[in-house]
Design an enzyme around this catalytic site. Sequence first.
Site, PDB file in Angstrom:
ATOM      1  N   CYS A  69       0.835  -1.214   0.000  1.00  0.00           N
ATOM      2  CA  CYS A  69       0.000   0.000   0.000  1.00  0.00           C
ATOM      3  C   CYS A  69       0.869   1.263   0.000  1.00  0.00           C
ATOM      4  O   CYS A  69       0.665   2.165  -0.830  1.00  0.00           O
ATOM      5  CB  CYS A  69      -0.960  -0.014   1.171  1.00  0.00           C
ATOM      6  SG  CYS A  69      -0.194  -0.420   2.759  1.00  0.00           S
TER       7      CYS A  69
HETATM    8  N1  LIG Z   1      -4.507  -4.148   5.194  1.00  0.00           N
HETATM    9  C1  LIG Z   1      -4.000  -3.459   4.185  1.00  0.00           C
HETATM   10  O1  LIG Z   1      -4.210  -2.239   4.074  1.00  0.00           O
HETATM   11  C2  LIG Z   1      -3.154  -4.148   3.162  1.00  0.00           C
HETATM   12  C3  LIG Z   1      -2.737  -3.417   2.045  1.00  0.00           C
HETATM   13  C4  LIG Z   1      -1.940  -4.037   1.078  1.00  0.00           C
HETATM   14  C5  LIG Z   1      -1.551  -5.363   1.259  1.00  0.00           C
HETATM   15  N2  LIG Z   1      -1.953  -6.042   2.372  1.00  0.00           N
HETATM   16  C6  LIG Z   1      -1.490  -7.420   2.524  1.00  0.00           C
HETATM   17  O2  LIG Z   1      -2.589  -8.286   2.335  1.00  0.00           O
HETATM   18  C7  LIG Z   1      -2.412  -9.452   3.160  1.00  0.00           C
HETATM   19  C8  LIG Z   1      -3.637  -9.596   4.060  1.00  0.00           C
HETATM   20  O3  LIG Z   1      -3.702  -8.398   4.841  1.00  0.00           O
HETATM   21  P1  LIG Z   1      -4.931  -8.089   5.791  1.00  0.00           P
HETATM   22  O4  LIG Z   1      -4.825  -6.670   6.148  1.00  0.00           O
HETATM   23  O5  LIG Z   1      -6.158  -8.633   5.195  1.00  0.00           O
HETATM   24  O6  LIG Z   1      -4.530  -8.974   7.057  1.00  0.00           O
HETATM   25  P2  LIG Z   1      -5.517  -9.592   8.158  1.00  0.00           P
HETATM   26  O7  LIG Z   1      -6.769  -8.828   8.231  1.00  0.00           O
HETATM   27  O8  LIG Z   1      -4.675  -9.712   9.378  1.00  0.00           O
HETATM   28  O9  LIG Z   1      -5.808 -11.037   7.589  1.00  0.00           O
HETATM   29  C9  LIG Z   1      -4.735 -11.902   7.282  1.00  0.00           C
HETATM   30  C10 LIG Z   1      -5.179 -13.331   7.424  1.00  0.00           C
HETATM   31  O10 LIG Z   1      -5.370 -13.643   8.799  1.00  0.00           O
HETATM   32  C11 LIG Z   1      -6.499 -14.471   8.944  1.00  0.00           C
HETATM   33  N3  LIG Z   1      -7.379 -13.804   9.913  1.00  0.00           N
HETATM   34  C12 LIG Z   1      -8.295 -12.843   9.716  1.00  0.00           C
HETATM   35  N4  LIG Z   1      -8.882 -12.455  10.866  1.00  0.00           N
HETATM   36  C13 LIG Z   1      -8.294 -13.182  11.816  1.00  0.00           C
HETATM   37  C14 LIG Z   1      -8.419 -13.242  13.221  1.00  0.00           C
HETATM   38  N5  LIG Z   1      -9.306 -12.451  13.873  1.00  0.00           N
HETATM   39  N6  LIG Z   1      -7.620 -14.101  13.899  1.00  0.00           N
HETATM   40  C15 LIG Z   1      -6.735 -14.879  13.238  1.00  0.00           C
HETATM   41  N7  LIG Z   1      -6.566 -14.864  11.904  1.00  0.00           N
HETATM   42  C16 LIG Z   1      -7.330 -14.049  11.214  1.00  0.00           C
HETATM   43  C17 LIG Z   1      -7.176 -14.595   7.612  1.00  0.00           C
HETATM   44  O11 LIG Z   1      -6.954 -15.866   7.088  1.00  0.00           O
HETATM   45  P3  LIG Z   1      -8.162 -16.919   7.003  1.00  0.00           P
HETATM   46  O12 LIG Z   1      -9.312 -16.224   6.339  1.00  0.00           O
HETATM   47  O13 LIG Z   1      -7.600 -18.046   6.232  1.00  0.00           O
HETATM   48  O14 LIG Z   1      -8.485 -17.308   8.426  1.00  0.00           O
HETATM   49  C18 LIG Z   1      -6.490 -13.559   6.743  1.00  0.00           C
HETATM   50  O15 LIG Z   1      -6.196 -13.942   5.459  1.00  0.00           O
HETATM   51  C19 LIG Z   1      -1.131  -9.226   3.980  1.00  0.00           C
HETATM   52  O16 LIG Z   1      -0.077  -9.910   3.385  1.00  0.00           O
HETATM   53  C20 LIG Z   1      -0.935  -7.722   3.897  1.00  0.00           C
HETATM   54  O17 LIG Z   1       0.404  -7.338   4.005  1.00  0.00           O
HETATM   55  C21 LIG Z   1      -2.758  -5.476   3.313  1.00  0.00           C
END
Ligand SMILES: NC(=O)c1ccc[n+]([C@@H]2O[C@H](COP(=O)([O-])OP(=O)(O)OC[C@H]3O[C@@H](n4cnc5c(N)ncnc54)[C@H](OP(=O)(O)O)[C@@H]3O)[C@@H](O)[C@H]2O)c1
Length: 332
Positions: free
Chosen positions: A147
């Site tokens: 991002c």
């Molecule tokens: N957030 C941003 O702004 C952003 C921007 C660009 C890139 N990214 C990238 O995109 C990827 C996903 O990011 P994200 O922001 O979506 O991360 P996240 O919300 O922490 O989710 C990551 C993974 O954790 C699991 N998860 C979700 N909620 C959970 C909980 N309450 N407890 C335990 N596990 C949980 C999910 O897998 P399951 O569904 O399999 O359980 C999910 O795919 C990362 O590599 C990040 O660097 C994020």
Amino acid sequence: MSSSAAIVGASGYAGQEVLDRVLAHPELELAALGSDSLAGQAATALDPRLARSHAAPLPAFVPNDEALGAGADVVFLCLGHEEAAAVEPPGDAVVVDLSGAHRLADRALYAAWYGWEHPAPASLAAWEYGLPEVSPSRGRLIANPGCYATAILLALAPLRDAIDPAAVLVDAKSGVSGAGRVPRTSSHAGSVLENVTPYRVGTHQHAPELEQALGFPVCFAPHLLPVRRGLIATCFVRPLPGADVLELLTDAYAESAVVDVLPEGTAPELARVQGADAAELAVFEDAATDFAVVVCAIDNLGKGAAGQAVQNANLALGLDETAGLRLAGVPV
Ligand SMILES: NC(=O)c1ccc[n+]([C@@H]2O[C@H](COP(=O)([O-])OP(=O)(O)OC[C@H]3O[C@@H](n4cnc5c(N)ncnc54)[C@H](OP(=O)(O)O)[C@@H]3O)[C@@H](O)[C@H]2O)c1
């Protein structure tokens, strides 16, 4: 004919935003909703609004491995970096990885910046860094940029050869959803509300992808903002003699339906890009120091993640580049 889409790691913030774009997409059909934490549950376990947002019932969550093997035309990998690095991409699908697991060509950078050895370093060459306006990917394995990197590269890539590479400074700020849904002390309301903090200055994992794309390092200071979403990058550059920064940016994005170079005197704003897949750019001159200040605002979950992932998928599938993106509207 529609293309089918699978989302892996759909319960995270990025996964949920990809789901939102896929459901609004005129040419993508949801084939599988993968989540290890929600496997076996109905889609509405993620968000009750899904009960009324779609005419046909959505598929229930399945384990990520099952979603990966569902035979979809496009797979969106929305996992943490290390989990995504361990994934074996399906044979002939377009795969868009939203994590950092396939962004860096040099395997040694993973140990240095992410803190783990890449489990499949030989596969890195097969992935392309897909920033559609700057380096559109041509293959089917696409590493979606980070991002911060998206905002900073939109501001700096067209200026690469027109600025002093030794004097590039970036002050960037992101809303707390950038840290993901999994709770951490640093993203706890008690740490974030009524507060702004710099973090990972000089050690943020998006620094090496900036250097890889630009050919020189930038001094990068990220900050956490007490808002849910949105990211703004303020980039300080010294133009070389004769360089016209505004003209270079205006020319670079003249054909873009996603990146707006704002008229002189109009500043990018977080509020205008929150919830959208567009980017706003503007240039300011600081005559006293000869610095030009280029500001880019995006939504970290839109152009910084899900919007860009769908844009990349559209290009790879031969669809309209902006299909399914949230670009219109003037919400307050
Ligand atoms: N957030 C941003 O702004 C952003 C921007 C660009 C890139 N990214 C990238 O995109 C990827 C996903 O990011 P994200 O922001 O979506 O991360 P996240 O919300 O922490 O989710 C990551 C993974 O954790 C699991 N998860 C979700 N909620 C959970 C909980 N309450 N407890 C335990 N596990 C949980 C999910 O897998 P399951 O569904 O399999 O359980 C999910 O795919 C990362 O590599 C990040 O660097 C994020």
